[in-house]
Scaffold this active site. Structure first.
Site, PDB file in Angstrom:
ATOM      1  N   GLU A   1     -15.731  25.405  27.438  1.00 50.05           N
ATOM      2  CA  GLU A   1     -17.125  25.606  27.856  1.00 50.05           C
ATOM      3  C   GLU A   1     -17.601  24.402  28.662  1.00 50.05           C
ATOM      4  OE1 GLU A   1     -20.043  26.704  28.227  1.00 50.05           O
ATOM      5  OE2 GLU A   1     -20.619  28.301  26.834  1.00 50.05           O
TER       6      GLU A   1
ATOM      7  N   ASN B   1     -27.924  29.367  25.555  1.00 50.37           N
ATOM      8  CA  ASN B   1     -26.734  29.079  26.350  1.00 50.37           C
ATOM      9  C   ASN B   1     -27.097  28.770  27.790  1.00 50.37           C
ATOM     10  OD1 ASN B   1     -23.883  28.878  26.361  1.00 50.37           O
ATOM     11  ND2 ASN B   1     -23.729  30.765  25.177  1.00 50.37           N
TER      12      ASN B   1
ATOM     13  N   ASP C   1     -23.551  33.983  29.542  1.00 49.79           N
ATOM     14  CA  ASP C   1     -23.105  32.749  28.894  1.00 49.79           C
ATOM     15  C   ASP C   1     -23.450  31.577  29.806  1.00 49.79           C
ATOM     16  OD1 ASP C   1     -21.664  30.806  27.383  1.00 49.79           O
ATOM     17  OD2 ASP C   1     -20.299  32.339  26.664  1.00 49.79           O
TER      18      ASP C   1
END
Length: 295
Positions: free
Chosen positions: A20, A154, A205
């Site tokens: 991420e 997010n 996301d």
């Protein structure tokens, strides 16, 4: 325009559980593997070296931003709060607000804004609806809860002038748009819905804003990345050869989009799940901002 999976190349076949937070800082691509608490970098001028592990923590690591004028030091959304991550891997906590929540929670994605503040979201480990929050770390190190009632906060992403912030609530399929006072960091009015996705379209996301002010969104569960203009109109969809893309980052000097992906939740993962991918892109991005706190 719709790209095909064949146009994507694997930059790092890392078998990461939950890669991420990909960002470009000073000629290097920096990303995390959240659940293992690891921080990595790829040097743009040393493709032969591969990823270098910069830190390995004993708590989840959601995202980092460099600290201005302190080489090798990062501000990190880690564990249950915000900390300074020193070059020797030590965490110097500024605050741990998620210690004070009713359900076990952790920090998630985060980013510095053009004014030098650091913003990061949180989520409950079990996905309890409404348990997530958005925090802002000011230049004096104070950590402020800006929004609550989120589920999986997010991908904060800012426009170049710092007056608009996009925030995804992954679990409910929405991308919010918030007006920000660039001087104080306060929200101007409440958040508004920028995009609402149906379940079959995937879940928003990680995000980033390109040089033309358009928003790029990784779609968890859909194997795709979308680009929206500032009015919320869908411009492009890029197909990613992994079901769970998690973050998007545009190279500041080359027309390439870097995408992190996850193995988490994938029954039969391939080399592209838990990897860093590169795809051609029609535009470039800007280098990520630093936290300019003075402690």
């Amino acid at each position: 325009m719709t790209s095909t999976a064949a146009s994507a190349s694997v930059v790092v076949d890392g078998a990461y559980e939950l890669a991420e937070g990909g960002r470009w800082f000073d000629g290097r691509y920096v990303y995390v593997d959240i659940l293992s608490g690891r921080l990595f970098e790829l040097r743009d001028d040393r493709h032969d070296v591969g990823p270098i592990e910069l830190a390995c923590l004993d708590v989840p690591l959601g995202a980092v931003a460099p600290v201005s004028d302190r080489p090798g030091t990062w501000i990190a959304a880690a564990g249950t709060g915000i900390a300074l991550l020193t070059p020797d891997g030590t965490l110097d906590w500024l605050d741990r607000p998620e210690d004070r929540t009713p359900v076990p929670s952790r920090m998630n994605d985060g980013v510095a804004d053009p004014a030098g503040r650091f913003w990061a979201g949180s989520m409950a480990y079990d996905g309890t609806p409404g348990a997530g929050s958005l925090y802002r770390t000011d230049l004096d190190g104070t950590v402020v809860r800006v929004l609550d009632g989120l589920t999986i906060a997010n991908g904060p992403a800012f426009t170049a002038d710092g007056t608009t912030m996009y925030l995804a609530d992954t679990a409910v399929g929405t991308v919010l748009r918030c007006r920000v006072d660039p001087v104080s960091g306060d929200l101007v009015g409440g958040p508004e819905t920028f995009v609402r996705l149906r379940q079959e379209e995937g879940s928003p996301d990680g995000m980033t804003v390109d040089e033309e002010g358009c928003l790029w969104v990784a779609l968890w569960g859909a194997g795709a990345v979308r680009r929206y203009d500032p009015d919320g109109r869908l411009l492009d969809t890029l197909i990613v050869p992994a079901p769970h893309p998690t973050s998007v980052c545009l190279h500041p000097d080359d027309n390439r989009l870097f995408v992190t992906t996850a193995r988490y939740g994938v029954r039969n993962p391939t080399a592209t799940s838990g990897a860093v991918l590169s795809l051609p892109a029609p535009v470039r991005g800007g280098p990520a901002c630093s936290w300019r706190g003075a402690l």
